[in-house]
Design an enzyme around this catalytic site. Structure first.
Site, PDB file in Angstrom:
ATOM      1  N   HIS A 100      -4.077   4.330   4.593  1.00 56.31           N
ATOM      2  CA  HIS A 100      -5.240   3.452   4.394  1.00 56.31           C
ATOM      3  C   HIS A 100      -6.353   4.187   3.647  1.00 56.31           C
ATOM      4  O   HIS A 100      -6.906   3.681   2.667  1.00 56.31           O
ATOM      5  CB  HIS A 100      -5.754   2.956   5.740  1.00 56.31           C
ATOM      6  CG  HIS A 100      -7.024   2.179   5.659  1.00 56.31           C
ATOM      7  ND1 HIS A 100      -7.101   0.942   5.056  1.00 56.31           N
ATOM      8  CD2 HIS A 100      -8.279   2.476   6.094  1.00 56.31           C
ATOM      9  CE1 HIS A 100      -8.355   0.501   5.120  1.00 56.31           C
ATOM     10  NE2 HIS A 100      -9.074   1.405   5.737  1.00 56.31           N
ATOM     11  N   TYR A 102       2.373   4.703  12.384  1.00 58.36           N
ATOM     12  CA  TYR A 102       2.598   3.284  12.652  1.00 58.36           C
ATOM     13  C   TYR A 102       3.458   2.589  11.594  1.00 58.36           C
ATOM     14  O   TYR A 102       4.020   1.532  11.862  1.00 58.36           O
ATOM     15  CB  TYR A 102       1.254   2.547  12.760  1.00 58.36           C
ATOM     16  CG  TYR A 102       0.345   2.722  11.564  1.00 58.36           C
ATOM     17  CD1 TYR A 102       0.519   1.965  10.414  1.00 58.36           C
ATOM     18  CD2 TYR A 102      -0.690   3.647  11.594  1.00 58.36           C
ATOM     19  CE1 TYR A 102      -0.314   2.128   9.313  1.00 58.36           C
ATOM     20  CE2 TYR A 102      -1.532   3.810  10.502  1.00 58.36           C
ATOM     21  CZ  TYR A 102      -1.341   3.053   9.368  1.00 58.36           C
ATOM     22  OH  TYR A 102      -2.159   3.217   8.283  1.00 58.36           O
ATOM     23  N   ARG A 159       0.843  -1.196   0.000  1.00 58.52           N
ATOM     24  CA  ARG A 159       0.000   0.000   0.000  1.00 58.52           C
ATOM     25  C   ARG A 159       0.878   1.245   0.000  1.00 58.52           C
ATOM     26  O   ARG A 159       1.542   1.542   0.985  1.00 58.52           O
ATOM     27  CB  ARG A 159      -0.898  -0.028   1.239  1.00 58.52           C
ATOM     28  CG  ARG A 159      -2.013   0.996   1.250  1.00 58.52           C
ATOM     29  CD  ARG A 159      -2.769   0.908   2.574  1.00 58.52           C
ATOM     30  NE  ARG A 159      -2.016   1.507   3.673  1.00 58.52           N
ATOM     31  CZ  ARG A 159      -2.316   1.350   4.956  1.00 58.52           C
ATOM     32  NH1 ARG A 159      -3.313   0.572   5.319  1.00 58.52           N
ATOM     33  NH2 ARG A 159      -1.597   1.950   5.890  1.00 58.52           N
TER      34      ARG A 159
END
Length: 358
Positions: free
Chosen positions: A259, A268, A255
């Site tokens: 998100h 994170y 990715r």
């Protein structure tokens, strides 16, 4: 003690990040015209993705999930589908939806609901909806209907790696195996379930091996290799149609964005990991291969970028000119006959909207 069975999970990659082809390459690897078509689609998807993020940042689009770095998964799957096949989407598969006839402006309209007052519907003018995590069950149900009617078609479902930790996913695989349903379950394993890393989600070495418990084949595919994605998906769908055989495909990619636009992955995601994974990304990999074949040039690239830019700009204009749907329309596609309790709510909402307009 004796060993009563053995299991294997194959990994498929035909064009690696160094633009080297494997000896067992499929015919698609030499089908330059088809590869050019797939390349153009991936470029269009990336340009559209960049524009959608910009629209969200300027308040013209709702929360949007980027497909950056995952284009080969969705474009490759979409190309593998037959027109009569059923596709059960999730929320990143713009590249598949385009090939299924969904307009770019309709994709924007879906994600524009929050900011522009639109209501998400499933009317004939809005040809798709996006479940989150439950779609494998929907696909199993559709596949059962296909088998019951003795139709020569298959069902393809796609979910993220996070969805494979849900009960819906396991239930769908189990019933597909025991009922021998013509369905292919694909996983876009982009290594993150929002902020939960792949390693923290499951102790399984691969997600593909989750097919073993359901008694169906499972395989892992390089999700940055569009040749592998298209070929293996096409093969799985062929087996589903001809043998009523379910299969699980794990597309491994990364990715290359948060998100969604409501997320901040820097909180994170390990530092520099995204950059390290970028060398594997699918668009440049295919472009270099086409250049090696003498099928692509810098001038063609400039032309394509300009053409895609115009197409995206036109889609944005069409989207921005769409009249917002009335708020009460959120009730209009739930039931053939609306229950009394919902009818009262609908009428109340319609009255409030009328007052607001006055």
């Amino acid at each position: 003690m004796k060993i009563i069975d053995h299991f294997e999970v194959p990994y498929y990659q035909y064009l690696n990040e160094n633009n080297q082809l494997s000896e067992d390459k499929p015919k698609l690897a030499e089908d330059i015209q088809t590869l050019l078509q797939l390349y153009r689609l991936m470029v269009l998807v990336r340009i559209m993705d960049t524009k959608a993020i910009a629209l969200q940042r300027t308040g013209k689009l709702g929360t949007y999930p980027s497909t950056r770095g995952q284009e080969a998964v969705f474009v490759g799957m979409g190309h593998a589908l037959a027109k009569t096949d059923i596709f059960v989407p999730y929320y990143r598969d713009m590249g598949t939806l385009i090939q299924r006839g969904v307009k770019l402006s309709q994709i924007l309209q879906y994600w524009g609901g929050d900011e522009r007052g639109n209501v998400f519907t499933d009317s004939q003018d809005f040809p798709f909806s996006v479940p989150v995590g439950s779609q494998p069950l929907h696909a199993a149900g559709a596949a059962y209907a296909v088998k019951y009617r003795k139709e020569n078609r298959a069902v393809l479902s796609i979910c993220g790696d996070g969805a494979t930790s849900q009960g819906d996913f396991y239930e769908a695989l189990n019933v597909a195996g025991v009922w021998k349903l013509p369905v292919v379950f694909a996983i876009c394993n982009n290594q993150w379930a929002i902020s939960v890393s792949r390693e923290a989600q499951t102790a399984a070495h691969t997600l593909a091996q989750k097919a073993i418990a359901a008694g169906i084949p499972g395989e892992q595919i390089d999700g940055n290799d569009i040749i592998a994605v298209q070929h293996r998906t096409a093969e799985a769908l062929k087996h589903a149609r001809e043998r009523s055989e379910a299969r699980l495909l794990e597309m491994v990619c990364y990715r290359q964005h948060d998100h969604t636009t409501a997320d901040d992955a820097s909180r994170y995601e390990p530092k520099n990991l995204r950059e390290q994974e970028w060398v594997k990304e699918p668009i440049m990999r295919l472009r270099r291969y086409l250049e090696q074949k003498g099928a692509w040039s810098e001038k063609q690239e400039e032309t394509l970028q300009a053409k895609c830019g115009i197409e995206v700009d036109n889609a944005v204009k069409e989207y921005l000119n769409i009249e917002p749907q009335p708020l009460e329309s959120m009730f209009d596609y739930l039931y053939a006959t609306l229950p009394k309790a919902y009818k009262e709510q609908r009428d109340m909402l319609k009255d409030l909207e009328t007052i607001a307009h006055d």
